[in-house]
Design an enzyme around this catalytic site. Structure first.
Site, PDB file in Angstrom:
ATOM      1  N   LYS A  22      -5.994   1.514  12.831  1.00  0.00           N
ATOM      2  CA  LYS A  22      -4.719   1.898  13.457  1.00  0.00           C
ATOM      3  C   LYS A  22      -4.561   3.412  13.489  1.00  0.00           C
ATOM      4  O   LYS A  22      -4.161   3.983  14.503  1.00  0.00           O
ATOM      5  CB  LYS A  22      -3.526   1.282  12.701  1.00  0.00           C
ATOM      6  N   ARG A  97       6.092  -3.871   8.122  1.00  0.00           N
ATOM      7  CA  ARG A  97       5.091  -4.628   7.366  1.00  0.00           C
ATOM      8  C   ARG A  97       5.665  -5.939   6.847  1.00  0.00           C
ATOM      9  O   ARG A  97       4.973  -6.666   6.142  1.00  0.00           O
ATOM     10  CB  ARG A  97       4.611  -3.784   6.184  1.00  0.00           C
ATOM     11  N   ARG A 136     -14.352   4.635   3.063  1.00  0.00           N
ATOM     12  CA  ARG A 136     -13.453   5.493   3.843  1.00  0.00           C
ATOM     13  C   ARG A 136     -13.019   6.718   3.044  1.00  0.00           C
ATOM     14  O   ARG A 136     -12.634   6.617   1.889  1.00  0.00           O
ATOM     15  CB  ARG A 136     -12.211   4.704   4.260  1.00  0.00           C
ATOM     16  N   ARG A 171      -8.820   7.842  -0.935  1.00  0.00           N
ATOM     17  CA  ARG A 171      -7.464   7.483  -1.347  1.00  0.00           C
ATOM     18  C   ARG A 171      -7.464   6.662  -2.628  1.00  0.00           C
ATOM     19  O   ARG A 171      -8.346   5.830  -2.839  1.00  0.00           O
ATOM     20  CB  ARG A 171      -6.790   6.667  -0.228  1.00  0.00           C
ATOM     21  N   ARG A 182      -4.094  -5.257  -1.198  1.00  0.00           N
ATOM     22  CA  ARG A 182      -3.510  -4.910   0.105  1.00  0.00           C
ATOM     23  C   ARG A 182      -3.809  -5.989   1.140  1.00  0.00           C
ATOM     24  O   ARG A 182      -2.987  -6.277   2.003  1.00  0.00           O
ATOM     25  CB  ARG A 182      -4.035  -3.547   0.573  1.00  0.00           C
TER      26      ARG A 182
HETATM   27  P1  AMP Z   1      -1.132   2.772   4.784  1.00  0.00           P
HETATM   28  O1  AMP Z   1      -1.552   4.194   4.868  1.00  0.00           O
HETATM   29  O2  AMP Z   1      -0.401   2.306   6.010  1.00  0.00           O
HETATM   30  O3  AMP Z   1      -2.278   1.849   4.418  1.00  0.00           O
HETATM   31  O4  AMP Z   1      -0.067   2.681   3.597  1.00  0.00           O
HETATM   32  C1  AMP Z   1      -0.418   3.035   2.283  1.00  0.00           C
HETATM   33  C2  AMP Z   1       0.551   2.393   1.313  1.00  0.00           C
HETATM   34  O5  AMP Z   1       1.887   2.894   1.554  1.00  0.00           O
HETATM   35  C3  AMP Z   1       0.689   0.877   1.414  1.00  0.00           C
HETATM   36  O6  AMP Z   1      -0.331   0.168   0.713  1.00  0.00           O
HETATM   37  C4  AMP Z   1       2.065   0.664   0.789  1.00  0.00           C
HETATM   38  O7  AMP Z   1       2.021   0.809  -0.615  1.00  0.00           O
HETATM   39  C5  AMP Z   1       2.846   1.864   1.345  1.00  0.00           C
HETATM   40  N1  AMP Z   1       3.448   1.521   2.648  1.00  0.00           N
HETATM   41  C6  AMP Z   1       3.126   2.045   3.867  1.00  0.00           C
HETATM   42  N2  AMP Z   1       3.890   1.500   4.831  1.00  0.00           N
HETATM   43  C7  AMP Z   1       4.719   0.627   4.217  1.00  0.00           C
HETATM   44  C8  AMP Z   1       5.719  -0.265   4.674  1.00  0.00           C
HETATM   45  N3  AMP Z   1       6.023  -0.381   5.991  1.00  0.00           N
HETATM   46  N4  AMP Z   1       6.376  -1.017   3.757  1.00  0.00           N
HETATM   47  C9  AMP Z   1       6.100  -0.903   2.445  1.00  0.00           C
HETATM   48  N5  AMP Z   1       5.137  -0.119   1.939  1.00  0.00           N
HETATM   49  C10 AMP Z   1       4.446   0.652   2.819  1.00  0.00           C
END
Ligand code: AMP
Length: 229
Positions: A22, A97, A136, A171, A182
Site C-alpha cells: 500500500k 482498520r 523489509r 521497523r 499483525r
Molecule cells: P502500518 O504502518 O500501517 O503497518 O501501521 C503500523 C502500526 O500502527 C499498526 O500495526 C498499528 O499498531 C498502528 N496503526 C496504524 N494504523 C492504525 C489504525 N487505523 N488503527 C489502529 N492502529 C493503527
C-alpha cells in the site's frame, strides 16, 4: 513519472494486509494523481520519533502488532482529513482498520458533504507477506521501502531518495512475533472493512503480486484511469 492529474479531488482508500505494498503504491499515486497521502502508520511513527504523548500511548500497541485504540486513532486521522481544503483529494493508507473507524470516517466526510469514491484492496497471500515483511527496511525520513533479496543483498545504509540520505532501518513491528500478530489482527478486525466497502459498491480487489509497475497499472485501472508509458 507520468502525472495523470485528472483525479486531484479523488477520495480513495487503499486496503490490504501489512506488506501488501500500500505504501509503495501510495507514493506513486501521490505523484500521478496529485492527491494527498494520509498514512495512519506514518502519522504514528511521526509521533513516536517526536516523543509526543500520543506517540507514547501508541508505542506499546505498535510494537506488539496490535491496533492502537480507536479513541486515539480516529481523532488523529480525521483531524488530518479535516485539515485539508474540501476540494483536495486524498488517499488513506492503513485507515480504516476496523468497521468502527470506517463508520467514523463516513460520518466525518458526510459533515463536509463528501464521500469515499473508491476502496482499492491489494490482495497478497500470507506466506508472501511474511517473506516480504521480514526482509523489509524503510527510510526513517521519507518512508521509502527497501527489500533485502538474495539478488540485491543488504539494503543501503542511507536513503538514495532523500536529499541528505535518511537512515535505513528495520521497523520494530517487522519482527516475526509482531508480524504474525499483525496478520491475525488483519484477518480478524480489518477483513470486515472489505465487506463494508463491498456492500457500499465501492470495493475493487486487485492482485498485489507482480512488479510495482504491474500493481500500479491494476490500481489505476480499478480507478478507471490508465497510464501512458
Ligand atoms: P502500518 O504502518 O500501517 O503497518 O501501521 C503500523 C502500526 O500502527 C499498526 O500495526 C498499528 O499498531 C498502528 N496503526 C496504524 N494504523 C492504525 C489504525 N487505523 N488503527 C489502529 N492502529 C493503527
Amino acid at each position: 513519472m507520468t502525472r495523470i492529474g485528472v483525479a486531484t479531488n479523488l477520495r480513495l482508500i487503499l486496503l490490504g494486509p501489512p506488506g501488501a505494498g500500500k505504501g509503495t503504491q501510495a507514493l506513486l499515486l501521490k505523484e500521478q494523481l496529485e492527491i494527498e497521502h494520509v498514512s495512519s502508520g506514518d502519522l504514528f511513527r511521526h509521533h513516536l520519533s517526536n516523543g509526543t504523548e500520543l506517540g507514547e500511548i501508541a508505542r506499546g500497541y505498535m510494537n506488539q502488532g496490535a491496533l492502537v485504540p480507536d479513541e486515539v486513532t480516529i481523532g488523529m486521522v480525521l483531524g488530518r482529513v479535516r485539515s485539508m481544503p474540501t476540494g483536495q483529494g486524498f488517499m488513506l493508507d492503513g485507515f480504516p482498520r476496523n468497521t468502527n473507524q470506517a463508520e467514523a470516517l463516513d460520518g466525518a466526510l458526510e459533515q463536509r458533504g463528501q464521500k469515499i469514491d473508491r476502496a482499492v484492496h491489494i490482495s497478497v497471500p500470507d506466506d508472501e507477506l511474511i517473506r516480504r515483511l521480514s526482509n523489509r527496511y524503510i527510510c526513517r525520513k521519507c518512508q521509502k521501502p527497501f527489500t533485502r533479496t538474495p539478488a540485491s543483498g543488504e539494503p543501503p545504509k542511507s536513503c538514495n531518495e532523500c536529499a541528505d540520505g535518511g537512515e535505513i532501518y528495520q521497523r520494530d513491528d517487522d519482527t516475526p512475533y509482531a508480524v504474525a500478530n499483525r496478520l491475525i489482527v488483519y484477518h480478524q478486525e480489518t477483513a470486515p472493512v472489505l465487506d463494508f466497502y463491498r456492500d457500499a459498491g465501492l470495493l475493487a480487489t486487485i492482485p498485489g503480486e507482480g512488479t510495482v509497475e504491474t500493481v500500479n497499472k491494476s490500481v489505476l485501472a480499478a480507478l478507471g484511469l490508465t497510464v501512458e508509458v
